[in-house]
Design an enzyme around this catalytic site. Structure first.
Site, short mmCIF file in Angstrom:
data_model
loop_
_atom_site.label_atom_id
_atom_site.label_comp_id
_atom_site.label_asym_id
_atom_site.label_seq_id
_atom_site.Cartn_x
_atom_site.Cartn_y
_atom_site.Cartn_z
N GLU A 69 0.86 -1.18 0.00
CA GLU A 69 0.00 0.00 0.00
C GLU A 69 0.89 1.23 0.00
O GLU A 69 1.72 1.41 0.90
CB GLU A 69 -0.95 0.03 1.19
N GLU A 94 4.90 5.07 3.54
CA GLU A 94 4.33 6.35 3.96
C GLU A 94 5.47 7.29 4.39
O GLU A 94 6.23 6.95 5.29
CB GLU A 94 3.36 6.15 5.12
N ASP A 121 10.84 6.63 -0.51
CA ASP A 121 10.18 6.86 -1.79
C ASP A 121 9.66 5.54 -2.35
O ASP A 121 10.43 4.59 -2.53
CB ASP A 121 11.20 7.49 -2.74
N ASP A 143 -2.22 12.05 -2.98
CA ASP A 143 -2.16 13.49 -3.19
C ASP A 143 -2.43 13.77 -4.67
O ASP A 143 -1.73 13.26 -5.53
CB ASP A 143 -0.77 14.00 -2.80
N LYS A 147 -2.48 21.38 -9.36
CA LYS A 147 -1.97 22.39 -10.28
C LYS A 147 -1.21 21.73 -11.43
O LYS A 147 -0.42 20.82 -11.22
CB LYS A 147 -1.06 23.37 -9.54
N ASP A 179 -11.32 10.66 -4.96
CA ASP A 179 -12.53 11.45 -5.17
C ASP A 179 -12.23 12.66 -6.05
O ASP A 179 -13.09 13.53 -6.22
CB ASP A 179 -13.09 11.92 -3.82
#
Length: 251
Positions: A69, A94, A121, A143, A147, A179
């Site tokens: 994950e 994470e 990473d 994330d 932009k 979402d």
């Protein structure tokens, strides 16, 4: 559009890495700091050492397969999966200290032995892992880097799709949840142009409804309360061509 994730979920970053920006999080409580200092090193592994031929050997005996994950946030989904599948080994990646502290507390409280953690990473982890070593990769509410000038920072890129194809075994899975409509479209476009993956959806409900047994994250519940509907994209690793299998050392 600002990053929709909560500040406390997008917490203090570990040292620099390719796909994550730096964010300042809440100060760790004393026990959380102890977990980072003492438990995390026991559950981590060194990418400076050669990868084992089988990732199952990173865990205690009895592990039948390994899943990854990427960016587990507060760890709600990863903990639930580890509890539901005790013979599966889970690697959680994470970079944020606060998220790592949260999952360490859950691992300690529930005495889970089938989770290993990596604070670096994810691209480096994928490059280190042996070919066809993972059964599934999950990317849950990553994330979105909304932009345009930041799109290169999104985890899903042609290079990362190729890296996942290399480490997933034949018929392995990639699950993506977001979402953010733009990132869902971005991910779908990248996976559909890859010969190594097949999108499994046959009808709208296949991507509009959560996966069977899916555990909603705290961010996912927040998005639902605010009227944002997530897409649940499921892909399978296609069978490799004979020459590709030969390159991977299978023939």
């Amino acid at each position: 559009m600002p990053d929709p994730r909560d500040d406390d979920e997008a917490a203090t970053a570990m040292p620099e890495r390719a796909f994550f920006g730096r964010r300042k999080g809440h100060k760790l409580r004393s026990h959380q700091a102890d977990l980072i200092a003492e438990l995390l090193p026991r559950l981590s592994f060194d990418l400076g050492a050669p990868a084992p031929a089988r990732l199952e050997t990173l865990f205690a005996s009895g592990i039948a397969e390994v899943r990854l994950e990427i960016g587990f946030g507060g760890g709600e989904h990863l903990i639930a999966e580890a509890l539901a599948h005790p013979t599966t080994g889970f690697i959680g990646c994470e970079p944020y200290v606060n998220g790592m502290a949260k999952i360490l507390a859950q691992i300690e409280a529930r005495e889970l032995g089938n989770i290993r953690l990596f604070a670096g990473d994810a691209a480096e982890l994928l490059a280190w892992a042996p070919p066809a070593s993972l059964a599934r990769v999950d990317l849950i509410h990553p994330d979105p880097w909304p932009k345009r000038r930041h799109w290169k920072r999104r985890f899903v890129q042609d290079t990362s799709v190729a890296a996942m194809a290399r480490v997933l075994h034949e018929d392995g899975e990639f699950r993506f949840v977001s979402d953010i409509d733009d990132y869902c479209a971005w991910t779908l476009a990248h996976l559909l142009r890859s010969k190594e993956f097949c999108w499994t959806a046959e009808r709208a409900c296949d991507w509009q409804l959560p996966f069977a047994g899916y555990t909603m994250t705290r961010y996912g519940r927040k998005a639902e309360r605010e009227g944002r509907r997530a897409a649940y994209l499921h892909f399978r690793r296609a069978a490799a061509a004979p020459n590709d299998r030969a390159k991977a050392g299978e023939l």
